[in-house]
Scaffold this active site. Structure first.
Site, PDB file in Angstrom:
ATOM      1  N   THR A   1      -3.837  -0.040  -8.922  1.00  0.00           N
ATOM      2  CA  THR A   1      -4.411   0.665 -10.075  1.00  0.00           C
ATOM      3  C   THR A   1      -5.825   1.084  -9.704  1.00  0.00           C
ATOM      4  O   THR A   1      -6.501   0.381  -8.950  1.00  0.00           O
ATOM      5  CB  THR A   1      -4.412  -0.227 -11.328  1.00  0.00           C
ATOM      6  OG1 THR A   1      -5.083   0.477 -12.378  1.00  0.00           O
ATOM      7  CG2 THR A   1      -5.090  -1.567 -11.118  1.00  0.00           C
ATOM      8  N   GLY A   2      -6.259   2.227 -10.207  1.00  0.00           N
ATOM      9  CA  GLY A   2      -7.603   2.695  -9.867  1.00  0.00           C
ATOM     10  C   GLY A   2      -7.597   4.186  -9.619  1.00  0.00           C
ATOM     11  O   GLY A   2      -6.721   4.905 -10.108  1.00  0.00           O
TER      12      GLY A   2
ATOM     13  N   THR B   1      -3.871   2.589 -15.277  1.00  0.00           N
ATOM     14  CA  THR B   1      -2.499   2.691 -14.777  1.00  0.00           C
ATOM     15  C   THR B   1      -1.816   1.334 -14.893  1.00  0.00           C
ATOM     16  O   THR B   1      -2.454   0.309 -14.712  1.00  0.00           O
ATOM     17  CB  THR B   1      -2.570   3.096 -13.289  1.00  0.00           C
ATOM     18  OG1 THR B   1      -3.137   4.388 -13.214  1.00  0.00           O
ATOM     19  CG2 THR B   1      -1.205   3.080 -12.620  1.00  0.00           C
TER      20      THR B   1
ATOM     21  N   ARG C   1      -2.274  17.912 -10.675  1.00  0.00           N
ATOM     22  CA  ARG C   1      -2.871  16.883  -9.807  1.00  0.00           C
ATOM     23  C   ARG C   1      -1.982  15.637  -9.787  1.00  0.00           C
ATOM     24  O   ARG C   1      -1.575  15.138 -10.822  1.00  0.00           O
ATOM     25  CB  ARG C   1      -4.269  16.546 -10.323  1.00  0.00           C
ATOM     26  CG  ARG C   1      -4.966  15.382  -9.585  1.00  0.00           C
ATOM     27  CD  ARG C   1      -4.724  14.072 -10.267  1.00  0.00           C
ATOM     28  NE  ARG C   1      -5.451  12.968  -9.653  1.00  0.00           N
ATOM     29  CZ  ARG C   1      -5.203  11.685  -9.922  1.00  0.00           C
ATOM     30  NH1 ARG C   1      -4.252  11.360 -10.778  1.00  0.00           N
ATOM     31  NH2 ARG C   1      -5.892  10.735  -9.343  1.00  0.00           N
TER      32      ARG C   1
ATOM     33  N   GLY D   1      -6.757   7.315  -7.902  1.00  0.00           N
ATOM     34  CA  GLY D   1      -5.676   7.704  -6.998  1.00  0.00           C
ATOM     35  C   GLY D   1      -6.160   8.283  -5.681  1.00  0.00           C
ATOM     36  O   GLY D   1      -5.607   7.992  -4.616  1.00  0.00           O
TER      37      GLY D   1
ATOM     38  N   GLY E   1      -1.823  11.620  -8.336  1.00  0.00           N
ATOM     39  CA  GLY E   1      -2.613  10.531  -7.757  1.00  0.00           C
ATOM     40  C   GLY E   1      -1.741   9.646  -6.887  1.00  0.00           C
ATOM     41  O   GLY E   1      -0.730  10.069  -6.329  1.00  0.00           O
ATOM     42  N   ASP E   2      -2.126   8.382  -6.791  1.00  0.00           N
ATOM     43  CA  ASP E   2      -1.421   7.426  -5.929  1.00  0.00           C
ATOM     44  C   ASP E   2      -0.105   6.926  -6.517  1.00  0.00           C
ATOM     45  O   ASP E   2       0.780   6.478  -5.784  1.00  0.00           O
ATOM     46  CB  ASP E   2      -2.312   6.198  -5.704  1.00  0.00           C
ATOM     47  CG  ASP E   2      -2.669   5.519  -7.035  1.00  0.00           C
ATOM     48  OD1 ASP E   2      -3.272   6.183  -7.898  1.00  0.00           O
ATOM     49  OD2 ASP E   2      -2.297   4.338  -7.220  1.00  0.00           O
TER      50      ASP E   2
HETATM   51  N1  GLY Z   1      -4.065   5.496 -10.366  1.00  0.00           N
HETATM   52  C1  GLY Z   1      -3.728   6.557 -11.187  1.00  0.00           C
HETATM   53  C2  GLY Z   1      -4.169   7.867 -10.728  1.00  0.00           C
HETATM   54  O1  GLY Z   1      -5.194   7.989 -10.070  1.00  0.00           O
HETATM   55  O2  GLY Z   1      -3.495   8.826 -11.011  1.00  0.00           O
END
Ligand code: GLY
Length: 311
Positions: free
Chosen positions: A221-222, A171, A199, A224, A201-202
């Site tokens: 980043t990582g 990300t 789906r 989510g 994420g964060d």
């Molecule tokens: N950090 C991106 C995701 O998990 O979607």
């Protein structure tokens, strides 16, 4: 005037060395684009331009380099926050266009909403003339057997997490401080390999993937699912409000991330209104760069590496 960017976190794989020069160059170019934008624009402009660069270069998991969902479709997420007024714009699951961050900006500036998905996102994309995505530029899917079995309902995404953990995350995100002392933060992603359709994420969730107020700005980043449980970017900024210095603030937030979800789950970039900054991650790599007016940009790949000046 300062801009920090990240381009992903995860496990170190020796193959990354083959792309080291390209990755460092693209990261530092994005940070430089941000700082150049700050000469005439504000921190929000800088974050949008730096992220647009990373979405368009195809090197990272966002825009033209985005990963695909389990059906092989592109679904992009992005979020953006303007510190002085704590205004937010975010988009989830954008299909058919490359630059999700521009759409997030439109939502922030032109609507009363914060997070838009589905048909509403497509209506806005058409209206602002976002570049249409072309299937030929998408990356090939990994693990065809896993995809096939998942699509047949033999097992669900829980199993896919193990594979995803090996692939790493990339990300992109940026934080910026402008000459008026204003902060902004943003992030953009294709999500995670083999994700279920729909789906999120964060990255489009304020306080998880991105956060900015008038004291601090952060981008994550990582994984989510882990970052959302820790409310990672809000947690790091709150740590500063509680009196921690910027390095401690980032480290403590990552410590909580690790306690909740385990190691190898994410990283963060953090910048305050006095120009102090820090990076932290519980992963082996955290792709990152920094650019300041009048100085050479610096970038690094491994979390343990020092930033090096890039020509
Ligand atoms: N950090 C991106 C995701 O998990 O979607």
């Amino acid at each position: 005037m300062i801009v920090l960017v990240h381009g992903g976190a995860g496990r170190y794989r020796p193959e990354i060395e083959e792309r080291r020069e390209v990755i460092l160059r693209e990261l530092s170019s994005a940070a430089v684009v941000g700082v150049e934008t700050l000469r005439t624009g504000n921190a929000l402009d800088a974050v949008v331009e730096a992220i647009t660069y990373m979405e368009s270069c195809g090197e990272f998991n966002a825009g033209k380099g985005a990963v695909l969902n389990i059906r092989g479709e592109l679904e992009l997420d992005a979020g953006l926050m303007w510190g002085p007024r704590m205004e937010i714009g975010a988009v989830g699951g954008l299909k058919g266009y490359w630059n999700a961050i521009k759409l997030a900006r439109f939502i922030l500036e032109e609507t009363d909403h914060i997070l838009v998905t589905g048909e509403g996102a497509n209506i806005i994309a058409e209206k602002i003339g976002l570049e249409k995505a072309s299937p030929s530029k998408r990356r090939i899917q990994f693990f065809p057997k896993i995809r096939e079995r998942t699509l047949k309902g033999k097992y669900w995404w829980r199993k896919n997490l193990e594979i995803y953990n090996l692939l790493g995350y990339s990300t992109v995100g940026a934080v910026a401080l402008d000459k008026e002392g204003n902060l902004a933060a943003g992030a953009s992603t294709g999500g995670i390999w083999l994700k279920l359709p729909g789906r999120l994420g964060d990255t489009p969730i304020p306080g998880a993937g991105f956060y900015a107020d008038n004291v601090c700005a952060a981008s994550a980043t990582g994984l989510g699912e882990a970052i959302m449980r820790a409310l990672l970017t809000f947690r790091a900024c709150r740590n500063i409000a509680l009196g921690l210095n910027i390095k401690e603030a980032a480290r403590e937030a990552i410590k909580v991330l690790t306690l909740i979800s385990g190691p190898n789950t994410g990283g963060i970039i953090l910048l305050d209104s006095r120009g102090n900054y820090s990076f932290a991650a519980n992963t082996e790599i955290l792709l990152r760069a920094i650019a300041k007016e009048g100085e050479k940009p610096k970038a690094a790949i491994k979390t343990s590496e020092k930033l090096v000046a890039i020509k």
